[in-house]
Design a protein around this motif. Structure first.
Motif, PDB file in Angstrom:
ATOM      1  N   ARG A 132      -2.152   1.422   4.646  1.00 54.06           N
ATOM      2  CA  ARG A 132      -1.577   1.819   3.356  1.00 54.06           C
ATOM      3  C   ARG A 132      -2.625   1.726   2.244  1.00 54.06           C
ATOM      4  NH1 ARG A 132       3.270  -2.230   2.899  1.00 54.06           N
ATOM      5  NH2 ARG A 132       1.601  -3.539   3.745  1.00 54.06           N
ATOM      6  N   VAL A 133      -3.675   0.910   2.481  1.00 49.48           N
ATOM      7  CA  VAL A 133      -4.715   0.746   1.461  1.00 49.48           C
ATOM      8  C   VAL A 133      -6.110   1.104   1.963  1.00 49.48           C
ATOM      9  CG1 VAL A 133      -3.517  -0.935   0.029  1.00 49.48           C
ATOM     10  CG2 VAL A 133      -4.892  -1.732   1.955  1.00 49.48           C
ATOM     11  N   PHE A 134      -6.303   1.154   3.273  1.00 51.14           N
ATOM     12  CA  PHE A 134      -7.593   1.525   3.847  1.00 51.14           C
ATOM     13  C   PHE A 134      -7.323   2.348   5.091  1.00 51.14           C
ATOM     14  CE2 PHE A 134     -11.461   1.102   6.302  1.00 51.14           C
ATOM     15  CZ  PHE A 134     -12.469   1.103   5.345  1.00 51.14           C
ATOM     16  N   ASN A 135      -7.737   3.616   5.042  1.00 49.85           N
ATOM     17  CA  ASN A 135      -7.442   4.514   6.154  1.00 49.85           C
ATOM     18  C   ASN A 135      -8.594   5.497   6.313  1.00 49.85           C
ATOM     19  OD1 ASN A 135      -6.062   5.680   8.237  1.00 49.85           O
ATOM     20  ND2 ASN A 135      -4.417   6.530   6.985  1.00 49.85           N
ATOM     21  N   ASN A 136      -8.924   5.811   7.527  1.00 45.40           N
ATOM     22  CA  ASN A 136     -10.014   6.748   7.821  1.00 45.40           C
ATOM     23  C   ASN A 136     -11.325   6.355   7.136  1.00 45.40           C
ATOM     24  OD1 ASN A 136      -8.414   8.428   9.479  1.00 45.40           O
ATOM     25  ND2 ASN A 136      -7.565   9.401   7.656  1.00 45.40           N
ATOM     26  N   GLY A 137     -11.569   5.054   7.078  1.00 43.79           N
ATOM     27  CA  GLY A 137     -12.812   4.556   6.504  1.00 43.79           C
ATOM     28  C   GLY A 137     -12.888   4.565   4.989  1.00 43.79           C
ATOM     29  N   HIS A 138     -11.735   4.755   4.301  1.00 49.60           N
ATOM     30  CA  HIS A 138     -11.747   4.824   2.835  1.00 49.60           C
ATOM     31  C   HIS A 138     -10.613   3.983   2.235  1.00 49.60           C
ATOM     32  CE1 HIS A 138     -14.662   8.075   2.809  1.00 49.60           C
ATOM     33  NE2 HIS A 138     -13.981   8.608   3.810  1.00 49.60           N
ATOM     34  N   TRP A 139     -10.928   3.352   1.088  1.00 52.21           N
ATOM     35  CA  TRP A 139      -9.885   2.691   0.311  1.00 52.21           C
ATOM     36  C   TRP A 139      -9.032   3.758  -0.349  1.00 52.21           C
ATOM     37  CZ3 TRP A 139      -8.794  -2.153   1.061  1.00 52.21           C
ATOM     38  CH2 TRP A 139      -9.792  -3.050   1.451  1.00 52.21           C
ATOM     39  N   ILE A 140      -7.727   3.566  -0.343  1.00 54.01           N
ATOM     40  CA  ILE A 140      -6.803   4.535  -0.936  1.00 54.01           C
ATOM     41  C   ILE A 140      -5.821   3.809  -1.859  1.00 54.01           C
ATOM     42  CG2 ILE A 140      -7.001   6.363   0.792  1.00 54.01           C
ATOM     43  CD1 ILE A 140      -4.593   5.135   2.251  1.00 54.01           C
ATOM     44  N   PHE A 141      -6.347   3.014  -2.768  1.00 60.95           N
ATOM     45  CA  PHE A 141      -5.504   2.218  -3.659  1.00 60.95           C
ATOM     46  C   PHE A 141      -4.631   3.068  -4.568  1.00 60.95           C
ATOM     47  CE2 PHE A 141      -8.995  -0.899  -2.910  1.00 60.95           C
ATOM     48  CZ  PHE A 141      -8.218  -1.867  -2.311  1.00 60.95           C
ATOM     49  N   ASP A 142      -5.095   4.251  -4.974  1.00 60.55           N
ATOM     50  CA  ASP A 142      -4.308   5.069  -5.892  1.00 60.55           C
ATOM     51  C   ASP A 142      -2.976   5.496  -5.291  1.00 60.55           C
ATOM     52  OD1 ASP A 142      -6.279   4.832  -7.795  1.00 60.55           O
ATOM     53  OD2 ASP A 142      -7.170   6.789  -7.383  1.00 60.55           O
ATOM     54  N   ASP A 143      -2.894   5.516  -3.969  1.00 59.06           N
ATOM     55  CA  ASP A 143      -1.660   5.907  -3.290  1.00 59.06           C
ATOM     56  C   ASP A 143      -0.827   4.713  -2.836  1.00 59.06           C
ATOM     57  OD1 ASP A 143      -2.459   8.587  -3.540  1.00 59.06           O
ATOM     58  OD2 ASP A 143      -3.529   8.521  -1.625  1.00 59.06           O
ATOM     59  N   ALA A 144      -1.318   3.501  -3.095  1.00 61.92           N
ATOM     60  CA  ALA A 144      -0.639   2.290  -2.615  1.00 61.92           C
ATOM     61  C   ALA A 144       0.037   1.556  -3.770  1.00 61.92           C
ATOM     62  CB  ALA A 144      -1.664   1.370  -1.951  1.00 61.92           C
ATOM     63  N   ALA A 171     -12.752  -5.376  13.507  1.00 54.10           N
ATOM     64  CA  ALA A 171     -12.287  -5.076  12.155  1.00 54.10           C
ATOM     65  C   ALA A 171     -10.968  -4.321  12.201  1.00 54.10           C
ATOM     66  CB  ALA A 171     -13.327  -4.255  11.398  1.00 54.10           C
ATOM     67  N   TRP A 172     -10.108  -4.657  11.224  1.00 51.99           N
ATOM     68  CA  TRP A 172      -8.804  -4.011  11.106  1.00 51.99           C
ATOM     69  C   TRP A 172      -8.479  -3.849   9.636  1.00 51.99           C
ATOM     70  CZ3 TRP A 172     -10.189  -7.870  14.313  1.00 51.99           C
ATOM     71  CH2 TRP A 172     -10.112  -7.611  15.681  1.00 51.99           C
ATOM     72  N   SER A 173      -7.573  -2.908   9.340  1.00 50.42           N
ATOM     73  CA  SER A 173      -7.132  -2.730   7.962  1.00 50.42           C
ATOM     74  C   SER A 173      -5.663  -2.371   7.927  1.00 50.42           C
ATOM     75  CB  SER A 173      -7.938  -1.620   7.285  1.00 50.42           C
ATOM     76  OG  SER A 173      -7.635  -0.361   7.860  1.00 50.42           O
ATOM     77  N   ASP A 174      -5.067  -2.565   6.763  1.00 48.63           N
ATOM     78  CA  ASP A 174      -3.718  -2.086   6.490  1.00 48.63           C
ATOM     79  C   ASP A 174      -3.888  -0.632   6.062  1.00 48.63           C
ATOM     80  OD1 ASP A 174      -1.346  -1.301   5.174  1.00 48.63           O
ATOM     81  OD2 ASP A 174      -0.908  -3.368   4.571  1.00 48.63           O
ATOM     82  N   GLY A 228      -0.590  -9.863   6.161  1.00 48.81           N
ATOM     83  CA  GLY A 228      -0.401  -9.264   4.851  1.00 48.81           C
ATOM     84  C   GLY A 228      -1.660  -8.878   4.105  1.00 48.81           C
ATOM     85  N   CYS A 229      -2.820  -9.097   4.694  1.00 46.78           N
ATOM     86  CA  CYS A 229      -4.085  -8.766   4.019  1.00 46.78           C
ATOM     87  C   CYS A 229      -4.353  -7.261   4.064  1.00 46.78           C
ATOM     88  CB  CYS A 229      -5.243  -9.510   4.675  1.00 46.78           C
ATOM     89  SG  CYS A 229      -5.186 -11.300   4.414  1.00 46.78           S
TER      90      CYS A 229
END
Length: 190
Positions: free
Chosen positions: A147-159, A142-145, A113-114
């Motif tokens: 929905r919040v980190f994609n293509n090397g960028h944080w995308i919080f405004d869309d999450a 390294a891994w990411s969700d 869930g991180c």
């Protein structure tokens, strides 16, 4: 605007805007997760983590030579507080309440869930570890969700808000990361 002096005892708070984290480790079949507020990047692909002598997780890191840095979200704050307030030394089954998983090639527990996960191999430095409780590690996975980190960028405004990262200030106060804003890169960059 006024420029005010900051009490040196509280000056560390100026830098403590990075995400609250959880650190996990495993050695000889024993695994643990702890909360950690003082974790940061210290160079290309290197992470420094403060892991106090009282932390059971430290023993696992020292013996295994590895640790995982997890970046929890708002919806995980109960988990962060639970692993921060309860030690494996007193509750050796505390991970029974924490959903964990493993990534291929790494026998280290990752908390489900991180927003992101970084597996670090300790770069030994006995002096820093002993005198300052600081463990430097090289990021080896390294891994990411997405929905919040994609293509090397944080995308919080869309999450959704519950997927925002959490930031510890002091005295039990946390903040969720806010909305993104773009700024020009200085005078003449219009």
């Amino acid at each position: 605007m006024a420029i005010k002096k900051v009490d040196l005892k509280k000056a560390y708070r100026l830098l403590q805007i990075g995400p609250t984290t959880m650190i996990s480790a495993k050695h000889n079949g024993i695994e643990n997760v702890m909360a950690a507020a003082w974790v940061s990047l210290v160079g290309n692909n290197k992470v420094m983590a403060f892991i106090g002598k009282q932390a059971f997780t430290r023993e696992l890191v020292e013996k295994s030579g590895y640790y995982v840095v997890q970046i929890p979200t708002v919806k995980q704050m109960n988990t962060v507080l639970y692993v921060g307030e309860n030690s494996y030394k007193t509750i050796n089954n505390k991970l029974d309440k924490i959903p964990i998983f493993y990534q291929d090639e790494f026998d280290l527990p990752l908390v489900e869930g991180c927003a992101g996960w970084l597996i670090c191999k300790v770069i030994p430095n006995a002096r820093n570890e002993k005198e300052h409780n600081l463990f430097m590690g090289e990021i080896i996975g390294a891994w990411s969700d997405d929905r919040v980190f994609n293509n090397g960028h944080w995308i919080f405004d869309d999450a959704p808000d519950e997927l925002r990262t959490v930031h510890y200030v002091a005295g039990g106060q946390f903040y969720a990361i806010g909305k993104g804003t773009k700024f020009n890169h200085g005078p003449g960059s219009d």
